[in-house]
Scaffold this motif. Sequence first.
Motif, PDB file in Angstrom:
ATOM      1  N   ASP A 161     -36.786  -6.073  38.766  1.00 57.67           N
ATOM      2  CA  ASP A 161     -36.492  -7.450  38.218  1.00 57.67           C
ATOM      3  C   ASP A 161     -37.773  -8.012  37.468  1.00 57.67           C
ATOM      4  OD1 ASP A 161     -33.850  -7.100  39.118  1.00 57.67           O
ATOM      5  OD2 ASP A 161     -33.858  -8.864  40.226  1.00 57.67           O
ATOM      6  N   LEU A 162     -38.873  -8.161  38.168  1.00 59.14           N
ATOM      7  CA  LEU A 162     -40.081  -8.486  37.750  1.00 59.14           C
ATOM      8  C   LEU A 162     -40.390  -7.714  36.368  1.00 59.14           C
ATOM      9  CD1 LEU A 162     -42.921  -9.384  40.530  1.00 59.14           C
ATOM     10  CD2 LEU A 162     -41.861 -10.689  38.522  1.00 59.14           C
ATOM     11  N   LEU A 163     -40.291  -6.614  36.378  1.00 60.01           N
ATOM     12  CA  LEU A 163     -40.909  -5.667  35.264  1.00 60.01           C
ATOM     13  C   LEU A 163     -39.946  -5.980  34.045  1.00 60.01           C
ATOM     14  CD1 LEU A 163     -41.393  -1.993  37.019  1.00 60.01           C
ATOM     15  CD2 LEU A 163     -43.011  -3.769  36.137  1.00 60.01           C
ATOM     16  N   GLY A 164     -38.756  -6.148  34.299  1.00 58.24           N
ATOM     17  CA  GLY A 164     -37.893  -6.534  33.273  1.00 58.24           C
ATOM     18  C   GLY A 164     -38.081  -7.815  32.942  1.00 58.24           C
ATOM     19  N   LEU A 165     -38.633  -8.762  33.751  1.00 53.20           N
ATOM     20  CA  LEU A 165     -38.762 -10.100  33.392  1.00 53.20           C
ATOM     21  C   LEU A 165     -40.115 -10.504  32.409  1.00 53.20           C
ATOM     22  CD1 LEU A 165     -39.059 -13.262  33.450  1.00 53.20           C
ATOM     23  CD2 LEU A 165     -40.119 -13.179  35.632  1.00 53.20           C
ATOM     24  N   ARG A 166     -41.076  -9.401  32.868  1.00 53.35           N
ATOM     25  CA  ARG A 166     -42.468  -9.396  32.083  1.00 53.35           C
ATOM     26  C   ARG A 166     -42.010  -8.781  30.948  1.00 53.35           C
ATOM     27  NH1 ARG A 166     -47.244  -8.677  36.200  1.00 53.35           N
ATOM     28  NH2 ARG A 166     -48.371  -9.267  34.553  1.00 53.35           N
ATOM     29  N   LEU A 167     -41.482  -7.883  30.558  1.00 57.06           N
ATOM     30  CA  LEU A 167     -40.692  -7.253  29.029  1.00 57.06           C
ATOM     31  C   LEU A 167     -40.530  -8.138  28.581  1.00 57.06           C
ATOM     32  CD1 LEU A 167     -39.898  -3.495  29.304  1.00 57.06           C
ATOM     33  CD2 LEU A 167     -40.057  -4.969  27.408  1.00 57.06           C
ATOM     34  N   THR A 168     -39.346  -8.975  29.125  1.00 57.82           N
ATOM     35  CA  THR A 168     -38.598 -10.069  28.398  1.00 57.82           C
ATOM     36  C   THR A 168     -39.254 -11.053  28.034  1.00 57.82           C
ATOM     37  OG1 THR A 168     -36.457  -9.412  29.553  1.00 57.82           O
ATOM     38  CG2 THR A 168     -36.653 -11.583  28.455  1.00 57.82           C
ATOM     39  N   ALA A 169     -40.325 -11.561  28.870  1.00 61.96           N
ATOM     40  CA  ALA A 169     -41.050 -12.674  28.409  1.00 61.96           C
ATOM     41  C   ALA A 169     -42.174 -12.511  27.406  1.00 61.96           C
ATOM     42  CB  ALA A 169     -42.010 -13.160  29.735  1.00 61.96           C
TER      43      ALA A 169
END
Lengths: 190, 190
Positions: A161-169
Amino acid sequence: MPRKPEYDRDDLILRARDLFWRQGWAGTSLKDLERELKLKPGSFYAAFGSKDALYALALQRYAADGVARLRKLADELGPKAALQTQPRLVAEGAGMPARACMLAKTYAELQAKDHDLAEKADAHLAEMRACFSALFRRAQEAGEIGRPHDPDRLAARYQSDLLGLRLTAERNDVDALAIAEDIAADIDRL
Amino acid sequence: MPRKPEYDRDDLILRARDLFWRQGWAGTSLKDLERELKLKPGSFYAAFGSKDALYALALQRYAADGVARLRKLADELGPKAALQTQPRLVAEGAGMPARACMLAKTYAELQAKDHDLAEKADAHLAEMRACFSALFRRAQEAGEIGRPHDPDRLAARYQSDLLGLRLTAERNDVDALAIAEDIAADIDRL
DNA sequence: TATATACTTGAGTGATCGCTCAATAAACCC
DNA sequence: GGGTTTATTGAGCGATCACTCAAGTATATA
Protein backbone atom coordinates in the motif's frame (compact mmCIF):
# COMPACT_ATOMS: atom_id res chain seq x y z
CA MET A 1 51.93 13.07 4.00
CA PRO A 2 49.16 13.73 1.57
CA ARG A 3 46.66 16.29 0.61
CA LYS A 4 43.08 16.06 1.91
CA PRO A 5 40.05 15.99 -0.36
CA GLU A 6 38.12 19.20 -0.72
CA TYR A 7 34.73 17.57 -0.59
CA ASP A 8 32.64 16.00 2.16
CA ARG A 9 32.14 12.46 0.96
CA ASP A 10 28.97 11.92 2.94
CA ASP A 11 27.42 15.07 1.55
CA LEU A 12 28.30 13.97 -1.98
CA ILE A 13 26.53 10.64 -1.44
CA LEU A 14 23.47 12.50 -0.18
CA ARG A 15 23.36 14.80 -3.18
CA ALA A 16 23.89 11.87 -5.53
CA ARG A 17 21.09 9.99 -3.79
CA ASP A 18 18.67 12.85 -4.41
CA LEU A 19 19.63 13.03 -8.06
CA PHE A 20 19.35 9.26 -8.60
CA TRP A 21 16.11 9.21 -6.62
CA ARG A 22 14.53 11.76 -8.93
CA GLN A 23 15.99 10.74 -12.26
CA GLY A 24 16.67 7.05 -11.90
CA TRP A 25 19.72 5.07 -12.99
CA ALA A 26 19.72 5.48 -16.76
CA GLY A 27 18.24 8.97 -16.41
CA THR A 28 21.25 10.25 -14.50
CA SER A 29 24.40 10.67 -16.58
CA LEU A 30 27.91 11.24 -15.35
CA LYS A 31 27.63 14.77 -16.72
CA ASP A 32 24.67 15.29 -14.38
CA LEU A 33 26.64 13.95 -11.43
CA GLU A 34 29.73 15.98 -12.26
CA ARG A 35 27.62 19.11 -12.39
CA GLU A 36 25.70 18.36 -9.18
CA LEU A 37 28.68 17.17 -7.16
CA LYS A 38 31.11 19.66 -8.72
CA LEU A 39 33.56 16.87 -9.40
CA LYS A 40 35.64 16.34 -12.53
CA PRO A 41 35.64 12.79 -13.90
CA GLY A 42 39.03 12.01 -12.44
CA SER A 43 38.02 12.98 -8.91
CA PHE A 44 34.72 11.20 -9.29
CA TYR A 45 36.31 7.89 -10.17
CA ALA A 46 39.02 8.28 -7.55
CA ALA A 47 36.31 8.83 -4.95
CA PHE A 48 33.69 6.25 -5.94
CA GLY A 49 35.07 3.90 -8.58
CA SER A 50 32.03 3.86 -10.80
CA LYS A 51 28.52 5.22 -11.29
CA ASP A 52 27.08 1.92 -10.07
CA ALA A 53 29.21 1.95 -6.93
CA LEU A 54 27.96 5.42 -6.05
CA TYR A 55 24.39 4.37 -6.79
CA ALA A 56 24.81 1.43 -4.41
CA LEU A 57 26.03 3.80 -1.70
CA ALA A 58 23.06 6.08 -2.36
CA LEU A 59 20.64 3.13 -2.09
CA GLN A 60 22.23 2.04 1.16
CA ARG A 61 21.97 5.52 2.56
CA TYR A 62 18.34 5.82 1.43
CA ALA A 63 17.39 2.55 3.15
CA ALA A 64 19.32 3.29 6.33
CA ASP A 65 17.70 6.72 6.66
CA GLY A 66 14.27 5.21 6.07
CA VAL A 67 14.72 2.63 8.79
CA ALA A 68 16.13 5.24 11.18
CA ARG A 69 13.22 7.61 10.57
CA LEU A 70 10.70 4.85 11.23
CA ARG A 71 12.45 3.73 14.43
CA LYS A 72 12.50 7.28 15.72
CA LEU A 73 8.81 7.65 14.92
CA ALA A 74 8.04 4.43 16.80
CA ASP A 75 10.04 5.57 19.81
CA GLU A 76 8.10 8.81 19.97
CA LEU A 77 4.58 7.62 19.16
CA GLY A 78 4.54 3.88 19.72
CA PRO A 79 4.37 1.23 16.99
CA LYS A 80 0.76 1.62 15.86
CA ALA A 81 0.80 5.42 15.63
CA ALA A 82 4.14 5.25 13.81
CA LEU A 83 2.66 2.95 11.18
CA GLN A 84 -0.29 5.30 10.81
CA THR A 85 1.81 8.45 10.67
CA GLN A 86 4.24 7.16 8.05
CA PRO A 87 1.76 7.25 5.13
CA ARG A 88 0.72 10.79 6.06
CA LEU A 89 4.31 11.98 6.07
CA VAL A 90 4.91 10.29 2.75
CA ALA A 91 1.83 11.87 1.20
CA GLU A 92 2.92 15.31 2.36
CA GLY A 93 6.41 14.53 1.16
CA ALA A 94 7.94 17.49 2.96
CA GLY A 95 11.57 18.01 2.17
CA MET A 96 11.89 14.96 -0.03
CA PRO A 97 13.30 15.14 -3.56
CA ALA A 98 10.58 12.77 -4.76
CA ARG A 99 7.54 10.97 -3.39
CA ALA A 100 8.00 7.58 -5.04
CA CYS A 101 10.20 5.06 -3.24
CA MET A 102 13.73 5.02 -4.59
CA LEU A 103 14.06 1.29 -3.88
CA ALA A 104 10.92 0.52 -5.85
CA LYS A 105 11.95 2.78 -8.72
CA THR A 106 15.35 1.14 -8.87
CA TYR A 107 13.90 -2.34 -8.79
CA ALA A 108 11.32 -1.55 -11.45
CA GLU A 109 13.89 0.02 -13.73
CA LEU A 110 16.62 -2.59 -13.51
CA GLN A 111 15.01 -5.91 -12.64
CA ALA A 112 14.45 -6.97 -16.24
CA LYS A 113 18.17 -6.71 -16.95
CA ASP A 114 19.16 -8.67 -13.84
CA HIS A 115 21.20 -5.69 -12.78
CA ASP A 116 23.09 -6.00 -9.52
CA LEU A 117 21.44 -2.83 -8.21
CA ALA A 118 17.99 -4.40 -8.60
CA GLU A 119 19.05 -7.20 -6.26
CA LYS A 120 20.37 -4.65 -3.79
CA ALA A 121 17.11 -2.68 -3.94
CA ASP A 122 15.18 -5.90 -3.45
CA ALA A 123 17.21 -6.71 -0.35
CA HIS A 124 16.63 -3.24 1.08
CA LEU A 125 12.90 -3.60 0.46
CA ALA A 126 12.91 -6.90 2.35
CA GLU A 127 14.74 -5.15 5.17
CA MET A 128 12.06 -2.44 5.29
CA ARG A 129 9.33 -5.04 5.31
CA ALA A 130 10.94 -6.80 8.25
CA CYS A 131 10.92 -3.46 9.99
CA PHE A 132 7.18 -3.08 9.38
CA SER A 133 6.59 -6.61 10.54
CA ALA A 134 8.39 -5.96 13.81
CA LEU A 135 6.26 -2.87 14.40
CA PHE A 136 3.02 -4.77 13.79
CA ARG A 137 4.18 -7.43 16.25
CA ARG A 138 5.03 -4.81 18.83
CA ALA A 139 1.65 -3.21 18.30
CA GLN A 140 0.00 -6.56 18.97
CA GLU A 141 2.05 -7.14 22.09
CA ALA A 142 1.07 -3.69 23.30
CA GLY A 143 -2.57 -4.56 22.67
CA GLU A 144 -2.92 -1.75 20.12
CA ILE A 145 -4.16 -4.10 17.40
CA GLY A 146 -5.85 -7.50 17.45
CA ARG A 147 -3.94 -10.76 17.80
CA PRO A 148 -5.42 -12.92 15.06
CA HIS A 149 -3.52 -11.24 12.23
CA ASP A 150 -0.16 -12.47 10.99
CA PRO A 151 2.33 -9.59 11.33
CA ASP A 152 4.24 -10.70 8.23
CA ARG A 153 1.10 -10.62 6.14
CA LEU A 154 0.10 -7.25 7.56
CA ALA A 155 3.57 -5.96 6.77
CA ALA A 156 3.44 -7.23 3.19
CA ARG A 157 0.10 -5.53 2.58
CA TYR A 158 1.23 -2.38 4.34
CA GLN A 159 4.41 -2.13 2.29
CA SER A 160 2.48 -2.74 -0.91
CA ASP A 161 0.00 0.00 0.00
CA LEU A 162 2.80 2.39 0.86
CA LEU A 163 4.56 1.75 -2.45
CA GLY A 164 1.31 2.43 -4.26
CA LEU A 165 0.69 5.57 -2.26
CA ARG A 166 4.17 6.90 -2.93
CA LEU A 167 3.83 6.25 -6.62
CA THR A 168 0.40 7.86 -6.65
CA ALA A 169 1.62 10.85 -4.64
CA GLU A 170 4.13 11.60 -7.38
CA ARG A 171 1.23 12.60 -9.61
CA ASN A 172 -0.62 15.86 -9.05
CA ASP A 173 -4.23 15.10 -9.92
CA VAL A 174 -4.78 12.73 -6.97
CA ASP A 175 -5.46 13.51 -3.32
CA ALA A 176 -2.66 11.48 -1.79
CA LEU A 177 -3.48 12.62 1.73
CA ALA A 178 -6.93 11.07 1.48
CA ILE A 179 -5.37 7.74 0.54
CA ALA A 180 -2.92 8.06 3.42
CA GLU A 181 -5.82 8.60 5.79
CA ASP A 182 -7.59 5.54 4.42
CA ILE A 183 -4.48 3.41 4.95
CA ALA A 184 -4.21 4.69 8.52
CA ALA A 185 -7.91 3.99 9.06
CA ASP A 186 -7.42 0.38 7.94
CA ILE A 187 -4.95 -0.10 10.78
CA ASP A 188 -7.56 1.10 13.25
CA ARG A 189 -9.83 -1.72 12.13
CA LEU A 190 -7.35 -4.47 12.95
CA MET B 1 0.95 0.43 -57.47
CA PRO B 2 3.37 -0.32 -54.73
CA ARG B 3 4.71 -3.15 -52.73
CA LYS B 4 3.01 -4.11 -49.45
CA PRO B 5 4.86 -4.24 -46.13
CA GLU B 6 5.93 -7.66 -44.95
CA TYR B 7 5.00 -7.05 -41.34
CA ASP B 8 1.73 -6.82 -39.43
CA ARG B 9 1.87 -3.36 -37.92
CA ASP B 10 -0.47 -4.21 -35.06
CA ASP B 11 1.60 -7.21 -34.11
CA LEU B 12 4.76 -5.11 -34.12
CA ILE B 13 3.19 -2.61 -31.73
CA LEU B 14 2.21 -5.48 -29.44
CA ARG B 15 5.70 -6.92 -29.41
CA ALA B 16 7.21 -3.50 -28.85
CA ARG B 17 4.78 -2.93 -25.99
CA ASP B 18 5.95 -6.10 -24.25
CA LEU B 19 9.57 -5.12 -24.65
CA PHE B 20 9.03 -1.56 -23.39
CA TRP B 21 6.84 -2.89 -20.59
CA ARG B 22 9.61 -5.13 -19.32
CA GLN B 23 12.65 -2.97 -19.94
CA GLY B 24 11.36 0.58 -19.78
CA TRP B 25 12.14 3.49 -22.04
CA ALA B 26 15.85 4.02 -21.55
CA GLY B 27 16.34 0.30 -21.04
CA THR B 28 15.12 -0.53 -24.54
CA SER B 29 17.50 0.43 -27.32
CA LEU B 30 16.80 0.54 -31.00
CA LYS B 31 19.05 -2.49 -31.37
CA ASP B 32 16.68 -4.33 -29.03
CA LEU B 33 13.67 -3.25 -31.05
CA GLU B 34 15.30 -4.12 -34.38
CA ARG B 35 16.07 -7.60 -33.07
CA GLU B 36 12.63 -8.17 -31.54
CA LEU B 37 10.64 -6.73 -34.44
CA LYS B 38 13.01 -8.02 -37.11
CA LEU B 39 13.12 -4.61 -38.69
CA LYS B 40 16.16 -2.80 -40.05
CA PRO B 41 16.52 0.84 -38.98
CA GLY B 42 15.21 2.13 -42.31
CA SER B 43 12.02 0.11 -42.10
CA PHE B 44 11.60 0.97 -38.46
CA TYR B 45 11.69 4.70 -39.09
CA ALA B 46 9.53 4.42 -42.16
CA ALA B 47 6.93 2.57 -40.11
CA PHE B 48 6.93 4.50 -36.83
CA GLY B 49 8.95 7.69 -37.20
CA SER B 50 10.80 7.44 -33.89
CA LYS B 51 11.32 5.35 -30.80
CA ASP B 52 9.12 7.74 -28.81
CA ALA B 53 6.31 7.54 -31.34
CA LEU B 54 6.29 3.75 -31.11
CA TYR B 55 6.41 3.94 -27.33
CA ALA B 56 3.38 6.21 -27.40
CA LEU B 57 1.51 3.69 -29.56
CA ALA B 58 2.52 0.93 -27.15
CA LEU B 59 1.24 2.92 -24.18
CA GLN B 60 -2.03 3.60 -25.94
CA ARG B 61 -2.43 -0.06 -26.73
CA TYR B 62 -1.61 -1.05 -23.17
CA ALA B 63 -4.21 1.31 -21.74
CA ALA B 64 -6.90 0.38 -24.25
CA ASP B 65 -6.42 -3.33 -23.58
CA GLY B 66 -6.55 -2.73 -19.85
CA VAL B 67 -9.83 -0.87 -20.06
CA ALA B 68 -11.28 -3.48 -22.41
CA ARG B 69 -10.30 -6.35 -20.11
CA LEU B 70 -11.90 -4.63 -17.14
CA ARG B 71 -15.12 -3.89 -19.03
CA LYS B 72 -15.37 -7.48 -20.15
CA LEU B 73 -14.83 -8.65 -16.59
CA ALA B 74 -17.58 -6.33 -15.36
CA ASP B 75 -20.00 -7.57 -18.02
CA GLU B 76 -19.41 -11.16 -16.97
CA LEU B 77 -19.25 -10.81 -13.18
CA GLY B 78 -20.82 -7.49 -12.33
CA PRO B 79 -18.97 -4.40 -11.10
CA LYS B 80 -18.08 -5.49 -7.56
CA ALA B 81 -16.82 -8.95 -8.48
CA ALA B 82 -14.84 -7.43 -11.35
CA LEU B 83 -13.07 -5.05 -8.98
CA GLN B 84 -12.32 -7.97 -6.67
CA THR B 85 -11.14 -10.28 -9.41
CA GLN B 86 -8.78 -7.79 -11.01
CA PRO B 87 -6.18 -7.85 -8.21
CA ARG B 88 -6.19 -11.65 -8.21
CA LEU B 89 -5.56 -11.76 -11.95
CA VAL B 90 -2.79 -9.23 -11.59
CA ALA B 91 -1.13 -11.17 -8.78
CA GLU B 92 -1.21 -14.36 -10.83
CA GLY B 93 0.03 -12.37 -13.80
CA ALA B 94 -0.76 -15.14 -16.24
CA GLY B 95 0.45 -14.43 -19.73
CA MET B 96 1.75 -10.97 -18.95
CA PRO B 97 5.29 -9.92 -19.81
CA ALA B 98 5.57 -8.16 -16.44
CA ARG B 99 3.49 -7.65 -13.31
CA ALA B 100 4.19 -3.96 -12.68
CA CYS B 101 1.96 -1.46 -14.47
CA MET B 102 3.55 -0.10 -17.62
CA LEU B 103 1.87 3.27 -17.15
CA ALA B 104 3.27 3.60 -13.64
CA LYS B 105 6.73 2.48 -14.73
CA THR B 106 6.72 4.98 -17.57
CA TYR B 107 5.56 7.81 -15.35
CA ALA B 108 8.10 7.00 -12.65
CA GLU B 109 10.94 6.79 -15.14
CA LEU B 110 10.26 9.92 -17.17
CA GLN B 111 8.38 12.35 -14.95
CA ALA B 112 11.50 14.04 -13.60
CA LYS B 113 12.58 14.98 -17.12
CA ASP B 114 9.15 16.33 -18.09
CA HIS B 115 9.10 13.88 -20.93
CA ASP B 116 6.08 13.89 -23.16
CA LEU B 117 5.55 10.16 -22.54
CA ALA B 118 5.19 10.79 -18.80
CA GLU B 119 2.28 13.12 -19.50
CA LYS B 120 0.71 10.51 -21.75
CA ALA B 121 1.11 7.81 -19.10
CA ASP B 122 -0.40 10.17 -16.55
CA ALA B 123 -3.42 10.73 -18.78
CA HIS B 124 -3.90 7.00 -19.28
CA LEU B 125 -3.72 6.45 -15.52
CA ALA B 126 -6.43 9.06 -15.04
CA GLU B 127 -8.50 7.25 -17.64
CA MET B 128 -8.11 3.96 -15.76
CA ARG B 129 -9.07 5.63 -12.51
CA ALA B 130 -12.23 7.00 -14.09
CA CYS B 131 -12.98 3.45 -15.15
CA PHE B 132 -12.62 2.21 -11.56
CA SER B 133 -14.75 5.07 -10.32
CA ALA B 134 -17.55 4.16 -12.72
CA LEU B 135 -17.45 0.57 -11.52
CA PHE B 136 -17.68 1.58 -7.86
CA ARG B 137 -20.64 3.79 -8.73
CA ARG B 138 -22.34 0.97 -10.57
CA ALA B 139 -21.67 -1.34 -7.63
CA GLN B 140 -23.37 1.17 -5.35
CA GLU B 141 -26.34 1.52 -7.65
CA ALA B 142 -26.65 -2.26 -7.75
CA GLY B 143 -26.59 -2.31 -3.94
CA GLU B 144 -23.40 -4.38 -3.89
CA ILE B 145 -21.55 -1.87 -1.71
CA GLY B 146 -22.68 0.81 0.71
CA ARG B 147 -23.77 4.29 -0.38
CA PRO B 148 -21.86 6.56 1.98
CA HIS B 149 -18.53 6.20 0.21
CA ASP B 150 -17.38 8.56 -2.52
CA PRO B 151 -16.71 6.49 -5.65
CA ASP B 152 -13.88 8.79 -6.72
CA ARG B 153 -12.12 8.36 -3.42
CA LEU B 154 -12.64 4.62 -3.50
CA ALA B 155 -11.23 4.55 -6.99
CA ALA B 156 -8.15 6.56 -6.01
CA ARG B 157 -7.40 4.21 -3.14
CA TYR B 158 -8.12 1.17 -5.26
CA GLN B 159 -5.80 2.30 -8.03
CA SER B 160 -3.08 3.12 -5.54
CA ASP B 161 -3.41 -0.33 -3.97
CA LEU B 162 -3.34 -1.99 -7.36
CA LEU B 163 -0.20 -0.13 -8.37
CA GLY B 164 1.45 -1.21 -5.14
CA LEU B 165 0.33 -4.78 -5.63
CA ARG B 166 1.65 -4.89 -9.17
CA LEU B 167 4.98 -3.50 -8.10
CA THR B 168 5.15 -5.94 -5.22
CA ALA B 169 4.14 -8.87 -7.43
CA GLU B 170 7.20 -8.21 -9.57
CA ARG B 171 9.35 -9.41 -6.70
CA ASN B 172 9.54 -13.07 -5.80
CA ASP B 173 9.85 -13.14 -2.05
CA VAL B 174 6.36 -11.80 -1.39
CA ASP B 175 3.01 -13.59 -1.50
CA ALA B 176 1.22 -11.32 -3.93
CA LEU B 177 -1.90 -13.45 -3.96
CA ALA B 178 -2.40 -12.90 -0.24
CA ILE B 179 -2.26 -9.14 -0.80
CA ALA B 180 -4.72 -9.47 -3.67
CA GLU B 181 -7.11 -11.35 -1.38
CA ASP B 182 -6.78 -8.66 1.25
CA ILE B 183 -7.60 -5.95 -1.28
CA ALA B 184 -10.64 -7.93 -2.40
CA ALA B 185 -11.69 -8.41 1.22
CA ASP B 186 -11.55 -4.65 1.80
CA ILE B 187 -14.19 -4.22 -0.89
CA ASP B 188 -16.46 -6.66 0.94
CA ARG B 189 -16.37 -4.39 3.97
CA LEU B 190 -17.69 -1.33 2.13
C1' DT C 1 6.87 -6.32 -70.46
C1' DA C 2 7.83 -1.57 -68.97
C1' DT C 3 7.28 1.70 -65.50
C1' DA C 4 5.98 3.60 -61.23
C1' DT C 5 5.77 3.07 -56.40
C1' DA C 6 6.67 1.66 -52.47
C1' DC C 7 9.41 -1.38 -48.99
C1' DT C 8 14.01 -3.27 -47.46
C1' DT C 9 18.70 -2.97 -46.58
C1' DG C 10 22.87 -1.69 -43.84
C1' DA C 11 26.73 1.29 -43.76
C1' DG C 12 27.37 5.34 -41.56
C1' DT C 13 25.99 10.10 -39.13
C1' DG C 14 27.06 13.17 -34.98
C1' DA C 15 26.12 13.06 -30.18
C1' DT C 16 26.51 11.17 -25.90
C1' DC C 17 27.58 7.28 -22.89
C1' DG C 18 30.72 5.65 -18.81
C1' DC C 19 35.32 5.94 -18.00
C1' DT C 20 40.88 6.52 -18.21
C1' DC C 21 45.11 8.70 -17.50
C1' DA C 22 49.06 11.68 -17.77
C1' DA C 23 50.00 16.18 -16.17
C1' DT C 24 49.59 19.63 -12.59
C1' DA C 25 48.73 21.47 -7.97
C1' DA C 26 48.44 21.25 -3.12
C1' DA C 27 49.38 19.55 1.60
C1' DC C 28 51.95 16.95 4.72
C1' DC C 29 56.76 15.14 7.20
C1' DC C 30 61.53 15.80 7.78
C1' DG D 1 62.96 24.01 1.60
C1' DG D 2 63.11 19.28 -0.35
C1' DG D 3 60.69 15.19 -1.12
C1' DT D 4 56.72 12.36 -0.91
C1' DT D 5 51.98 11.57 -1.41
C1' DT D 6 47.67 12.40 -2.84
C1' DA D 7 43.86 15.36 -5.02
C1' DT D 8 42.45 17.85 -9.11
C1' DT D 9 42.15 18.66 -13.85
C1' DG D 10 40.31 17.98 -18.55
C1' DA D 11 41.33 16.14 -23.01
C1' DG D 12 39.99 12.22 -25.03
C1' DC D 13 39.14 6.91 -25.25
C1' DG D 14 36.07 3.15 -27.46
C1' DA D 15 31.33 1.92 -27.31
C1' DT D 16 26.79 2.78 -27.92
C1' DC D 17 22.93 5.97 -28.58
C1' DA D 18 18.88 7.37 -31.80
C1' DC D 19 18.63 8.10 -36.38
C1' DT D 20 19.50 8.99 -41.87
C1' DC D 21 19.79 7.98 -46.57
C1' DA D 22 21.16 6.26 -50.95
C1' DA D 23 21.02 2.04 -53.25
C1' DG D 24 18.69 -2.26 -54.22
C1' DT D 25 14.44 -5.11 -54.52
C1' DA D 26 9.80 -6.54 -55.02
C1' DT D 27 4.94 -5.62 -56.49
C1' DA D 28 1.50 -3.32 -58.38
C1' DT D 29 -0.72 -0.93 -62.81
C1' DA D 30 -0.62 0.13 -67.76
